[in-house]
Design a protein around this motif. Structure first.
Motif, PDB file in Angstrom:
ATOM      1  N   GLN A  89       0.633  -1.349  -0.086  1.00  0.00           N
ATOM      2  CA  GLN A  89       0.049  -0.135  -0.030  1.00  0.00           C
ATOM      3  C   GLN A  89       1.012   1.268   0.178  1.00  0.00           C
ATOM      4  N   VAL A  90       2.059   1.245   0.902  1.00  0.00           N
ATOM      5  CA  VAL A  90       2.980   2.316   0.864  1.00  0.00           C
ATOM      6  C   VAL A  90       3.374   2.554  -0.586  1.00  0.00           C
ATOM      7  N   VAL A  91       3.826   1.441  -1.159  1.00  0.00           N
ATOM      8  CA  VAL A  91       4.486   1.624  -2.540  1.00  0.00           C
ATOM      9  C   VAL A  91       3.486   2.314  -3.412  1.00  0.00           C
TER      10      VAL A  91
ATOM     11  N   HIS B  83       0.940   3.878  -2.701  1.00  0.00           N
ATOM     12  CA  HIS B  83       0.539   5.205  -2.379  1.00  0.00           C
ATOM     13  C   HIS B  83       1.486   6.192  -1.639  1.00  0.00           C
ATOM     14  N   PRO B  84       2.378   6.454  -2.420  1.00  0.00           N
ATOM     15  CA  PRO B  84       3.797   6.974  -1.886  1.00  0.00           C
ATOM     16  C   PRO B  84       3.468   8.316  -1.056  1.00  0.00           C
TER      17      PRO B  84
ATOM     18  N   LYS C 283       1.220   8.941   0.669  1.00  0.00           N
ATOM     19  CA  LYS C 283       0.891   8.918   2.047  1.00  0.00           C
ATOM     20  C   LYS C 283       1.838   9.068   3.048  1.00  0.00           C
ATOM     21  N   LEU C 284       3.045   8.641   2.537  1.00  0.00           N
ATOM     22  CA  LEU C 284       4.140   8.556   3.177  1.00  0.00           C
ATOM     23  C   LEU C 284       4.594  10.202   3.699  1.00  0.00           C
TER      24      LEU C 284
ATOM     25  N   PHE D  93      -8.669  -0.011   5.935  1.00  0.00           N
ATOM     26  CA  PHE D  93      -8.405   1.380   5.413  1.00  0.00           C
ATOM     27  C   PHE D  93      -9.143   1.485   4.027  1.00  0.00           C
TER      28      PHE D  93
ATOM     29  N   ILE E 259       2.729  -5.230  -7.224  1.00  0.00           N
ATOM     30  CA  ILE E 259       3.618  -3.937  -7.506  1.00  0.00           C
ATOM     31  C   ILE E 259       4.932  -4.548  -8.229  1.00  0.00           C
TER      32      ILE E 259
ATOM     33  N   ALA F 100       7.871  -3.327  -7.746  1.00  0.00           N
ATOM     34  CA  ALA F 100       9.241  -3.256  -6.984  1.00  0.00           C
ATOM     35  C   ALA F 100       9.951  -4.614  -6.731  1.00  0.00           C
TER      36      ALA F 100
ATOM     37  N   PHE G  76       8.676  -6.980  -2.902  1.00  0.00           N
ATOM     38  CA  PHE G  76       7.396  -6.346  -2.390  1.00  0.00           C
ATOM     39  C   PHE G  76       7.413  -4.878  -2.154  1.00  0.00           C
ATOM     40  N   GLY G  77       8.589  -4.396  -2.528  1.00  0.00           N
ATOM     41  CA  GLY G  77       8.965  -3.018  -2.095  1.00  0.00           C
ATOM     42  C   GLY G  77       9.443  -2.877  -0.757  1.00  0.00           C
TER      43      GLY G  77
ATOM     44  N   VAL H  91      11.712  -0.010  -0.563  1.00  0.00           N
ATOM     45  CA  VAL H  91      11.054   1.424  -0.499  1.00  0.00           C
ATOM     46  C   VAL H  91      10.558   1.893   0.798  1.00  0.00           C
ATOM     47  N   VAL H  92      10.045   0.898   1.529  1.00  0.00           N
ATOM     48  CA  VAL H  92       9.458   1.276   2.972  1.00  0.00           C
ATOM     49  C   VAL H  92      10.572   1.629   3.778  1.00  0.00           C
TER      50      VAL H  92
ATOM     51  N   PRO I 100      12.075   5.463   2.537  1.00  0.00           N
ATOM     52  CA  PRO I 100      11.237   6.418   2.011  1.00  0.00           C
ATOM     53  C   PRO I 100      11.846   7.677   1.439  1.00  0.00           C
TER      54      PRO I 100
ATOM     55  N   LEU J 180      12.258   7.571  -2.430  1.00  0.00           N
ATOM     56  CA  LEU J 180      10.959   7.765  -3.028  1.00  0.00           C
ATOM     57  C   LEU J 180      11.030   9.146  -3.645  1.00  0.00           C
TER      58      LEU J 180
END
Lengths: 310, 310
Positions: A299-301, A303-304, A306-307, B134, B291, B293, B296-297, B300-301, B304, B307
């Protein structure tokens, strides 16, 4: 740290090493070798090293540290090729996912005076090749060394410090135990993932397009590791056979018991297992080996924005 | 779209619905019902609805749309409870992961004049409860409707439009096919994940702390879906037994064949399977169900700041 580091193999692991070695300034010369001219060309385009060759022997000449990052089935051939060119006092290590087999393949070729310290950084993604690497790959991941009896403590400490500078935590264990541990935490999961994706692909009652469309309901999680490099994983299966067969036998036994609980409607047994397994993920997150975001942070990826909001 | 929507059950799915219904303005009144006073209190604290009750019958009174989001084993009891309170002309749907069993449990209790259209949004995470929901959960995910013969097309279109407004794509199929499809894309992966995590947890030769420390080498991917809600998954196993046993049999047969290839060192067979499975992930990414990435990204998480750099 080293005058010259030779990287034999420049795939995901080798190219991640090249990047982190450069970032951290761990040597003044990175020599890159790979048998494939196309891969070598790509490594050069990416500027991963200071010298490039298709011959591993040429690359390891004068190197203080040699890191072999090839599929484990090629370890013996690489050792044979580089042995005559290794500098006395050099540290030679590898990154293979099996250790007993790598030691058996490489050791007989190696000259006296070279510090051979097998290793395995527990890091990777489902991508492969020199483009897939990144400098942060080893960050907060474990690197397991399996030193042989009589290993020089100074060389071992120097290699450990190298991995720490790459971001890793160091553990040591004997090769047999490594191969047993990895059989359960890595090899079995990969084999099971490959198998379930294969089973889904073969179905006639459910079409492949349905499997793809509806994969977000669980299946897609398995496709990540089932997209891992086929050559690497073929070699792992062939070179850690005994431990893998042992883990497969246990897995199948447990699955037969679970299947029986489903057939006979034993809800209590199902609930007990499904509750017990939940706690393990929590422990992995607490140990810093997994992120806490739901759904692996997909979700974070997606919807960046939101970060930014926090 | 509706004057009043009743949500029976306010866990991950119910509470995600509450959030997206509010965001999209799909009703002027959300009535929330859950048997657990603690969960109801939490839903109220989160401001998920406009009215709250522990009695489902009270919540569904005057509702134009009733969505039952409870473990599938509770569907029958809920249907029995709400049936006398349902408004004629109301649309009644559910979100259960099995459809044959839900229909068999609910249908007999329902009065004439209520539009019962079973459904299943293929969306979720490993988290549960009203805090886990969410509004974006259903975005670009499939929602499968399994309408019964004689279903009013207008009611079906209205429910489809509701799910589209929640972000979903709509498919329809018959309940038996749904249960077969879900057995392979969702139920089998969950069962296999629960099983492998259980097997690892039981080992004596490898300690639990080793399993946790070294989980990033593959195992941790399985722990995500093995952390899913135990009650929900116990019920799925009990209520889609035939299709699950069929898929388990195929999986085990394939695994036995793979095991044999490992035992006999059949590298070609291993390589073929491991290559074939790689393509499926690519298709899933292209279908917008995963995704792109790596890992699973997770990187990225964890980083951040990257990004922002693009």
């Amino acid at each position: 740290m080293f005058e010259k580091i030779a990287l034999v193999g420049i795939g995901l692991i080798g190219s991640s090493l090249a990047r982190v070695i450069r970032r951290e300034g761990l040597t003044s010369h990175i020599a890159i070798a790979t048998r494939s001219p196309e891969t070598l060309k790509r490594a050069e385009e990416l500027g991963l090293g200071d010298s490039y060759s298709t011959g591993a022997a040429e690359a390891v000449k004068d190197a203080d540290l040699v890191i072999v990052s090839v599929p484990v089935g090629s370890s013996g051939a690489v050792a044979e090729e580089i042995a005559p060119a290794l500098k006395p006092g050099a540290i030679l290590t590898d990154v293979g996912s099996t250790k007993g087999s790598v030691i058996a393949q490489m050791k007989p070729h190696l000259p006296e005076g070279v510090h051979f310290i097998p290793g395995h950084p527990l890091a990777g993604t489902e991508k492969s090749g020199p483009d897939a690497g990144f400098a942060e790959l080893f960050e907060n991941r474990w690197c397991i060394l399996t030193p042989l009896p009589g290993t020089d403590p100074e060389a071992q400490e120097k290699l450990s410090e190298f991995w720490r500078r790459c971001g890793s935590n160091i553990d040591t264990m004997d090769p047999e135990h490594h191969d047993m541990v990895l059989a359960i935490v890595s090899h079995l999961p990969h084999i099971i993932a490959y198998n379930i994706v294969g089973t889904a692909d073969d179905l006639a009652t459910v079409t492949k397009s349905e499997v793809i469309k509806y994969s977000a309901s669980g299946f897609r999680d398995f496709t990540r590791i089932a997209a891992s490099d086929p050559t690497m994983w073929r070699d792992v299966c062939l070179h850690n056979k005994d431990a893998i067969l042992e883990m497969l036998a246990r897995f199948s036994e447990d699955l037969a018991s679970l299947q029986r609980a489903i057939r006979w409607g034993d809800g209590e047994k199902l609930f007990d297992l499904f509750t017990r397994t939940r706690a393990i993920r929590r422990s992995i997150i607490e140990a810093g080996q997994e992120i806490d975001a739901p759904d692996f942070g997909r979700q974070v990826v997606a919807h960046p924005e939101k970060l930014a909001k926090g």
